[in-house]
Design a protein around this motif. Structure first.
Motif, PDB file in Angstrom:
ATOM      1  N   ASP A 146      -9.238   1.544   6.305  1.00 50.35           N
ATOM      2  CA  ASP A 146      -8.333   1.474   4.994  1.00 50.35           C
ATOM      3  C   ASP A 146      -9.262   0.997   3.392  1.00 50.35           C
ATOM      4  OD1 ASP A 146      -6.304   0.825   3.293  1.00 50.35           O
ATOM      5  OD2 ASP A 146      -5.245  -1.088   4.510  1.00 50.35           O
ATOM      6  N   PRO A 147      -9.034   2.398   2.525  1.00 47.62           N
ATOM      7  CA  PRO A 147      -9.645   2.043   0.876  1.00 47.62           C
ATOM      8  C   PRO A 147      -9.745   0.754   0.438  1.00 47.62           C
ATOM      9  CG  PRO A 147      -8.122   3.804   1.070  1.00 47.62           C
ATOM     10  CD  PRO A 147      -8.536   3.454   2.867  1.00 47.62           C
ATOM     11  N   ARG A 148      -7.956   0.636   0.430  1.00 53.37           N
ATOM     12  CA  ARG A 148      -7.602   0.349  -0.415  1.00 53.37           C
ATOM     13  C   ARG A 148      -8.180  -1.585  -0.496  1.00 53.37           C
ATOM     14  NH1 ARG A 148      -1.778  -0.631   1.958  1.00 53.37           N
ATOM     15  NH2 ARG A 148      -2.921  -1.078   4.123  1.00 53.37           N
ATOM     16  N   PRO A 149      -8.005  -1.979  -1.615  1.00 56.25           N
ATOM     17  CA  PRO A 149      -8.623  -3.595  -2.210  1.00 56.25           C
ATOM     18  C   PRO A 149      -7.806  -4.800  -1.792  1.00 56.25           C
ATOM     19  CG  PRO A 149      -8.951  -1.996  -4.470  1.00 56.25           C
ATOM     20  CD  PRO A 149      -8.166  -1.179  -2.982  1.00 56.25           C
ATOM     21  N   ILE A 150      -8.659  -6.053  -1.321  1.00 49.90           N
ATOM     22  CA  ILE A 150      -7.176  -6.331  -0.838  1.00 49.90           C
ATOM     23  C   ILE A 150      -6.804  -7.453  -2.514  1.00 49.90           C
ATOM     24  CG2 ILE A 150      -6.853  -9.066   0.611  1.00 49.90           C
ATOM     25  CD1 ILE A 150      -7.483  -7.079   2.171  1.00 49.90           C
ATOM     26  N   ASN A 173       4.858  -9.384   2.942  1.00 52.48           N
ATOM     27  CA  ASN A 173       4.201  -8.729   4.842  1.00 52.48           C
ATOM     28  C   ASN A 173       4.579  -7.297   5.516  1.00 52.48           C
ATOM     29  OD1 ASN A 173       1.796 -10.047   6.337  1.00 52.48           O
ATOM     30  ND2 ASN A 173       3.529  -9.463   7.941  1.00 52.48           N
ATOM     31  N   ASP A 174       5.736  -7.400   5.459  1.00 51.72           N
ATOM     32  CA  ASP A 174       5.584  -5.579   5.778  1.00 51.72           C
ATOM     33  C   ASP A 174       5.893  -4.155   5.125  1.00 51.72           C
ATOM     34  OD1 ASP A 174       6.425  -7.646   8.422  1.00 51.72           O
ATOM     35  OD2 ASP A 174       8.226  -7.589   8.138  1.00 51.72           O
ATOM     36  N   PHE A 175       5.718  -4.532   3.706  1.00 56.89           N
ATOM     37  CA  PHE A 175       5.383  -3.895   3.344  1.00 56.89           C
ATOM     38  C   PHE A 175       4.583  -2.783   2.515  1.00 56.89           C
ATOM     39  CE2 PHE A 175       6.109  -0.796  -0.554  1.00 56.89           C
ATOM     40  CZ  PHE A 175       7.754   0.076  -0.661  1.00 56.89           C
ATOM     41  N   VAL A 176       4.083  -1.816   3.007  1.00 55.49           N
ATOM     42  CA  VAL A 176       2.688  -1.215   2.714  1.00 55.49           C
ATOM     43  C   VAL A 176       3.157  -0.546   1.345  1.00 55.49           C
ATOM     44  CG1 VAL A 176       1.211   1.131   3.608  1.00 55.49           C
ATOM     45  CG2 VAL A 176       2.764  -0.761   5.285  1.00 55.49           C
ATOM     46  N   PHE A 177       1.782  -0.908   1.480  1.00 57.69           N
ATOM     47  CA  PHE A 177       1.564  -1.534  -0.841  1.00 57.69           C
ATOM     48  C   PHE A 177       0.618  -0.096  -0.788  1.00 57.69           C
ATOM     49  CE2 PHE A 177       3.790  -5.096  -0.361  1.00 57.69           C
ATOM     50  CZ  PHE A 177       4.990  -4.473  -1.436  1.00 57.69           C
ATOM     51  N   GLU A 178       0.624   1.332  -1.352  1.00 60.79           N
ATOM     52  CA  GLU A 178      -1.052   2.512  -2.366  1.00 60.79           C
ATOM     53  C   GLU A 178      -1.979   2.252  -2.538  1.00 60.79           C
ATOM     54  OE1 GLU A 178       0.632   6.039  -2.932  1.00 60.79           O
ATOM     55  OE2 GLU A 178       2.281   6.640  -1.492  1.00 60.79           O
ATOM     56  N   PRO A 179      -1.277   1.305  -3.690  1.00 61.75           N
ATOM     57  CA  PRO A 179      -2.584   0.704  -4.236  1.00 61.75           C
ATOM     58  C   PRO A 179      -3.902  -0.019  -4.127  1.00 61.75           C
ATOM     59  CG  PRO A 179      -0.369  -0.116  -5.812  1.00 61.75           C
ATOM     60  CD  PRO A 179      -0.650   1.070  -4.629  1.00 61.75           C
ATOM     61  N   LEU A 180      -3.021  -1.564  -2.877  1.00 68.86           N
ATOM     62  CA  LEU A 180      -3.753  -2.765  -2.705  1.00 68.86           C
ATOM     63  C   LEU A 180      -3.260  -2.622  -1.705  1.00 68.86           C
ATOM     64  CD1 LEU A 180      -3.347  -4.329  -6.291  1.00 68.86           C
ATOM     65  CD2 LEU A 180      -5.731  -3.768  -4.997  1.00 68.86           C
ATOM     66  N   ARG A 181      -4.048  -3.370  -0.878  1.00 70.52           N
ATOM     67  CA  ARG A 181      -2.870  -4.773   0.086  1.00 70.52           C
ATOM     68  C   ARG A 181      -2.482  -5.860   0.403  1.00 70.52           C
ATOM     69  NH1 ARG A 181      -6.358  -5.652   6.073  1.00 70.52           N
ATOM     70  NH2 ARG A 181      -4.345  -7.041   7.069  1.00 70.52           N
ATOM     71  N   LEU A 182      -1.276  -5.831   0.119  1.00 67.11           N
ATOM     72  CA  LEU A 182      -1.210  -6.780  -0.233  1.00 67.11           C
ATOM     73  C   LEU A 182      -0.934  -8.393   0.910  1.00 67.11           C
ATOM     74  CD1 LEU A 182      -0.509  -5.553  -2.705  1.00 67.11           C
ATOM     75  CD2 LEU A 182       1.786  -6.286  -2.872  1.00 67.11           C
ATOM     76  N   ILE A 183      -1.286  -9.403   0.652  1.00 70.12           N
ATOM     77  CA  ILE A 183      -1.594 -10.123   2.003  1.00 70.12           C
ATOM     78  C   ILE A 183      -0.813 -11.789   1.347  1.00 70.12           C
ATOM     79  CG2 ILE A 183      -2.905 -11.555   3.248  1.00 70.12           C
ATOM     80  CD1 ILE A 183      -5.060  -9.342   3.559  1.00 70.12           C
ATOM     81  N   PRO A 184       0.013 -11.978   1.991  1.00 71.65           N
ATOM     82  CA  PRO A 184       1.005 -13.192   1.461  1.00 71.65           C
ATOM     83  C   PRO A 184      -0.064 -14.569   1.957  1.00 71.65           C
ATOM     84  CG  PRO A 184       2.780 -11.797   2.332  1.00 71.65           C
ATOM     85  CD  PRO A 184       1.359 -11.179   2.607  1.00 71.65           C
ATOM     86  N   GLY A 214      -6.872  -2.760 -13.485  1.00 73.74           N
ATOM     87  CA  GLY A 214      -6.139  -3.091 -13.578  1.00 73.74           C
ATOM     88  C   GLY A 214      -4.721  -2.286 -13.509  1.00 73.74           C
ATOM     89  N   TRP A 215      -4.930  -1.364 -13.329  1.00 74.41           N
ATOM     90  CA  TRP A 215      -3.982  -0.089 -12.786  1.00 74.41           C
ATOM     91  C   TRP A 215      -3.596  -0.289 -11.508  1.00 74.41           C
ATOM     92  CZ3 TRP A 215      -4.406   3.192  -8.854  1.00 74.41           C
ATOM     93  CH2 TRP A 215      -5.351   3.555  -8.405  1.00 74.41           C
ATOM     94  N   ARG A 216      -4.152  -0.943 -10.809  1.00 76.26           N
ATOM     95  CA  ARG A 216      -3.634  -1.217  -9.532  1.00 76.26           C
ATOM     96  C   ARG A 216      -2.567  -1.986  -8.836  1.00 76.26           C
ATOM     97  NH1 ARG A 216      -6.694   0.982  -5.715  1.00 76.26           N
ATOM     98  NH2 ARG A 216      -8.858   1.807  -5.931  1.00 76.26           N
ATOM     99  N   ILE A 217      -2.707  -3.025 -10.282  1.00 71.35           N
ATOM    100  CA  ILE A 217      -1.651  -4.590 -10.199  1.00 71.35           C
ATOM    101  C   ILE A 217      -0.330  -4.018 -10.863  1.00 71.35           C
ATOM    102  CG2 ILE A 217      -2.962  -5.530 -11.935  1.00 71.35           C
ATOM    103  CD1 ILE A 217      -2.279  -7.303  -8.338  1.00 71.35           C
ATOM    104  N   ALA A 218      -1.327  -3.041 -11.634  1.00 73.87           N
ATOM    105  CA  ALA A 218       0.514  -2.821 -12.107  1.00 73.87           C
ATOM    106  C   ALA A 218       1.279  -1.809 -11.409  1.00 73.87           C
ATOM    107  CB  ALA A 218       0.820  -1.795 -13.888  1.00 73.87           C
ATOM    108  N   ALA A 219       0.648  -1.046 -10.415  1.00 77.35           N
ATOM    109  CA  ALA A 219       0.952   0.036  -9.848  1.00 77.35           C
ATOM    110  C   ALA A 219       1.680  -0.263  -8.742  1.00 77.35           C
ATOM    111  CB  ALA A 219       0.176   1.160  -8.766  1.00 77.35           C
ATOM    112  N   ALA A 220       0.755  -2.023  -8.010  1.00 77.62           N
ATOM    113  CA  ALA A 220       1.687  -2.709  -6.848  1.00 77.62           C
ATOM    114  C   ALA A 220       2.974  -3.295  -7.417  1.00 77.62           C
ATOM    115  CB  ALA A 220       0.426  -3.345  -6.321  1.00 77.62           C
ATOM    116  N   LEU A 221       2.504  -4.191  -8.799  1.00 80.41           N
ATOM    117  CA  LEU A 221       4.146  -4.410  -8.865  1.00 80.41           C
ATOM    118  C   LEU A 221       5.334  -3.797  -8.733  1.00 80.41           C
ATOM    119  CD1 LEU A 221       2.941  -7.202 -11.446  1.00 80.41           C
ATOM    120  CD2 LEU A 221       4.330  -7.536  -9.235  1.00 80.41           C
ATOM    121  N   LYS A 222       4.765  -1.846  -9.400  1.00 82.39           N
ATOM    122  CA  LYS A 222       6.298  -0.820  -9.571  1.00 82.39           C
ATOM    123  C   LYS A 222       6.282  -1.018  -8.239  1.00 82.39           C
ATOM    124  CE  LYS A 222       7.051   2.933 -11.963  1.00 82.39           C
ATOM    125  NZ  LYS A 222       6.719   4.040 -12.480  1.00 82.39           N
ATOM    126  N   GLU A 223       6.029  -1.126  -7.226  1.00 82.15           N
ATOM    127  CA  GLU A 223       6.366  -0.849  -5.971  1.00 82.15           C
ATOM    128  C   GLU A 223       7.040  -1.711  -5.103  1.00 82.15           C
ATOM    129  OE1 GLU A 223       3.266   0.936  -3.142  1.00 82.15           O
ATOM    130  OE2 GLU A 223       3.059   2.512  -4.222  1.00 82.15           O
TER     131      GLU A 223
END
Length: 258
Positions: A146-150, A173-184, A214-223
């Protein structure tokens, strides 16, 4: 003498017909036209003429302003011309004209439209410092390849908030985000009277380290927006983490009482 009664009756008929036309088109004394016409003194119009009643200048103007299909008028002497369309205008010292729209390529009217007042955009208030959250991390499994940063997601509940934080944490936790791997991380509760973030509207704030993308965090929030919007939670992605912070990407979700 035998023709006199016929002429008199015809004149009455014409007067009655015009009176009916004028009363139907001109607003009553109690009514008020809400349509503004641009005034062009010393001007004649070219276009499609729909009617040519013999009326005063004021009556001509009222006839046009009260009819939705009239886009302009010009008046000269006792002749009023109402226009279903206006193509252009020309100088005519003996005429007066009025139009619903500005005439392209012609001089400005005597009552030009008011310029809109420029409203300076309001910048969002500066973000308060992100609270310490290193003790709120949880254990997780790595995903090989998995290449996504945490990115850590911290749900902060202000006293009085009505959103179910546990259900929100599960959804993230159940949603798969593309730019980042989000861990609650662990949910934490805050006193709304002593925590600045609790005085604002519910919001998800994205933070990135100075050397992170910075674009990764913006893209994750959009998702994440479809999960947050139904709960009345807005987003902003301009948070900056201080140098040396253990998190490179982080999202703080504040569930305030508002």
């Amino acid at each position: 003498m035998s023709g006199y009664p016929v002429f008199r009756g015809s004149a009455c008929l014409l007067a009655g017909t015009f009176a009916a036309f004028l009363s139907a088109a001109v607003p009553s004394a109690n009514g008020q036209s809400t349509t503004e016409l641009f005034d062009y003194p010393g001007t004649g119009l070219k276009g499609t003429v729909s009617a040519q009643p013999a009326v005063t200048l004021q009556e001509c103007r009222l006839l046009c302003s009260s009819r939705s299909g009239c886009f302009g008028f010009d008046w000269s002497g006792a002749m009023c011309r109402l226009f279903a369309s206006v193509d252009s205008a020309y100088d005519s010292p003996a005429s007066t004209a009025g139009t619903r729209n500005l005439v392209p390529g012609y001089r400005p009217p005597s009552n030009p439209p008011a310029r809109p007042v420029a409203v300076a955009p309001q910048a969002e208030p500066a973000l308060p410092d992100a609270p310490e959250a290193s003790g709120r991390r949880v254990s997780y499994r790595t995903i090989p390849g998995d290449p996504r940063p945490i990115a850590w997601v911290y749900i902060n509940v202000c006293a009085g908030a009505s959103v179910d934080a546990t259900s929100l944490r599960r959804s993230v936790n159940d949603f798969v985000f593309e730019p980042l791997r989000l861990i609650p991380g662990q949910i934490e509760r805050f006193d709304r009277d002593t925590t600045p973030q609790c005085a604002s509207v519910p919001k998800a704030i994205g933070y990135a380290a100075p050397d992170a993308d910075g674009w990764r965090i913006a893209a994750a929030l959009k998702e994440m927006s479809p999960l947050l919007r139904p709960l009345g939670i807005g987003t902003r992605a301009d948070g900056k983490l201080p140098a040396g912070d253990p998190d490179r990407y982080r999202i703080d979700i504040w569930l305030s009482h508002r």
